[in-house]
Design a protein around this motif. Structure first.
Motif, short mmCIF file in Angstrom:
data_model
loop_
_atom_site.label_atom_id
_atom_site.label_comp_id
_atom_site.label_asym_id
_atom_site.label_seq_id
_atom_site.Cartn_x
_atom_site.Cartn_y
_atom_site.Cartn_z
N ILE A 1 22.89 -15.33 -32.91
CA ILE A 1 23.30 -15.75 -31.60
C ILE A 1 23.53 -14.34 -30.75
O ILE A 1 24.33 -13.26 -31.09
N GLY A 2 22.81 -14.31 -29.76
CA GLY A 2 22.63 -12.72 -28.91
C GLY A 2 21.63 -11.81 -29.46
O GLY A 2 21.84 -11.40 -30.53
N CYS A 3 20.62 -11.58 -28.59
CA CYS A 3 19.73 -10.59 -29.19
C CYS A 3 19.48 -9.55 -28.05
O CYS A 3 18.27 -9.66 -27.72
N GLY A 4 20.47 -8.70 -27.82
CA GLY A 4 20.11 -7.64 -27.11
C GLY A 4 20.00 -6.60 -27.76
O GLY A 4 19.35 -6.36 -28.63
N SER A 5 20.50 -5.19 -27.14
CA SER A 5 20.33 -4.03 -27.59
C SER A 5 20.64 -3.94 -29.25
O SER A 5 19.96 -3.05 -29.90
N VAL A 6 21.82 -4.39 -29.73
CA VAL A 6 21.83 -3.95 -31.02
C VAL A 6 21.08 -4.70 -31.99
O VAL A 6 20.79 -4.11 -33.15
N ALA A 7 20.52 -5.87 -31.47
CA ALA A 7 19.44 -6.51 -32.45
C ALA A 7 18.22 -6.08 -32.28
O ALA A 7 17.42 -6.32 -33.05
N GLU A 8 17.99 -5.04 -31.44
CA GLU A 8 16.44 -4.46 -31.18
C GLU A 8 16.26 -3.74 -32.52
O GLU A 8 15.08 -4.07 -33.06
N LYS A 9 16.83 -2.63 -32.94
CA LYS A 9 16.60 -1.62 -33.98
C LYS A 9 17.64 -1.60 -34.95
O LYS A 9 17.38 -1.34 -36.31
N LYS A 10 19.09 -1.65 -34.81
CA LYS A 10 20.05 -1.77 -35.87
C LYS A 10 19.95 -2.60 -36.58
O LYS A 10 20.23 -2.20 -37.82
N SER A 11 19.99 -3.92 -36.21
CA SER A 11 20.54 -4.78 -37.12
C SER A 11 19.44 -6.11 -37.51
O SER A 11 19.00 -6.06 -38.70
N VAL A 12 18.99 -6.80 -36.43
CA VAL A 12 18.01 -7.84 -36.95
C VAL A 12 16.74 -7.36 -37.85
O VAL A 12 16.48 -7.95 -38.66
#
Length: 332
Positions: free
Chosen positions: A18-29
């Motif tokens: 849920i939510g695929c902004g900046s944090v999801a780009e490289k850090k987490s997903v």
């Protein structure tokens, strides 16, 4: 569903985001995608064009603009909430109602009361709840904990953190930034950045049992606080203090843990060496972060769900951090 030592009896575990902004780009997903036994099967973002673009670039098979399509999807096993903090409670309660394990980005919620609601919802169903305080899983900070456990600075006595930074172009331009909107982050950058440190200190030295502080908006550039000073006490008697100013003339990120026989110095947010000083001399270590900084955090989620381990950052620990933050900001 009830939590057990092995929450799932088969893999892959299919994650919805849920939510695929900046944090999801490289850090987490990407860390979820690279973890054996995990799949990222669906992402959600309110902007359809951005959701589709993210899914295509990260090779996620399904995307949507409706969070319920992710949360209630029977082909999704677990949920990662990567939205700004003001929606964490809203989505978190839906995930708990759906009976699925969940990881929520930090801070857990804008207030302790919202965090408590999330915590109780998952606790009542014995569902795993993780908070993305990934520093608890990083090798750099595990080494500091090892030094403390081995007594290399004797008995820990006190800890102090000074974190400052200059105002950035977004602050000066008045452009919208959730980190400076008091409705989303009452403490401003304190909520986003200081939460990492306070949670880490609780991991290194034990839960925070007393806390207080003062907060101010010195510059008037945005609605949230930009200057915070706090003091706290850990359950083992170690006392702590911190000063966070987000309109200072220089950038600084320095922590010192003083012990009866030495000290440990390090940065919470900057990738700087960790330094041990005691009667044996000085030891400096550089331990790099992984490319996807949540890698070890996500691997620990897998071990929690599939093996006989407990993740270092759960709803219990995240709730303590939320409580300490609200106490320092004077909200409790």
């Amino acid at each position: 569903m009830t939590e057990s030592l092995n929450f799932f009896d088969k893999t892959p575990i299919r994650w919805g985001v849920i939510g695929c902004g900046s944090v999801a780009e490289k850090k987490s997903v990407p860390a979820y995608r690279m973890t054996a036994g995990f799949e990222v099967s669906m992402v959600m973002r309110r902007d359809a064009e951005k959701a589709k673009d993210y899914a295509l670039r990260h090779r996620v098979p399904h995307w949507t603009t409706d969070a319920k399509e992710v949360i209630e999807n029977p082909k999704i096993d677990a949920i990662y909430i990567a939205t700004p903090p003001d929606t964490h409670r809203f989505y978190g309660l839906q995930v708990a109602a759906a009976g699925k394990p969940c990881c929520i980005e930090k801070p857990m919620a804008p207030t302790y009361q919202d965090s408590l609601s999330i915590h109780e919802a998952f606790k009542s169903k014995n569902l795993p709840l993780f908070i993305a305080y990934y520093r608890r899983s990083l090798p750099r900070f595990l080494r500091i904990r090892q030094w403390l456990d081995e007594g290399l600075i004797g008995e820990a006595r006190c800890i102090h953190w000074q974190k400052t930074k200059q105002s950035n172009e977004m602050d000066l331009s008045g452009s919208y930034n959730w980190r400076t909107d008091k409705k989303v982050a009452p403490g401003g950058y304190f909520d986003d950045l200081a939460s990492h440190g306070l949670d880490l200190f609780a991991y290194l030295l034990g839960d925070i049992k007393e806390a207080h502080g003062v907060a101010s908006n010195q510059l008037g550039l945005y609605s949230a606080y930009d200057a915070v000073t706090g003091a706290w006490k850990h359950k083992n008697g170690v006392v702590g203090s911190g000063s966070w100013n987000f309109g200072a003339g220089e950038r600084k990120d320095k922590v010192e843990i003083m012990g009866s026989e030495g000290k440990i110095s390090f940065s919470v947010l900057d990738e700087a060496p960790i330094l041990l000083e005691n009667a044996s001399g000085k030891q400096s270590l550089e331990i790099s972060h992984p490319v996807h900084i949540q890698q070890f955090h996500v691997e620990n989620i897998k071990r929690h769900l599939l093996d006989n381990t407990t993740h270092p950052s759960t709803g219990d620990s995240g709730l303590n951090t939320s409580w300490a933050m609200d106490k320092i900001l004077g909200n409790l």
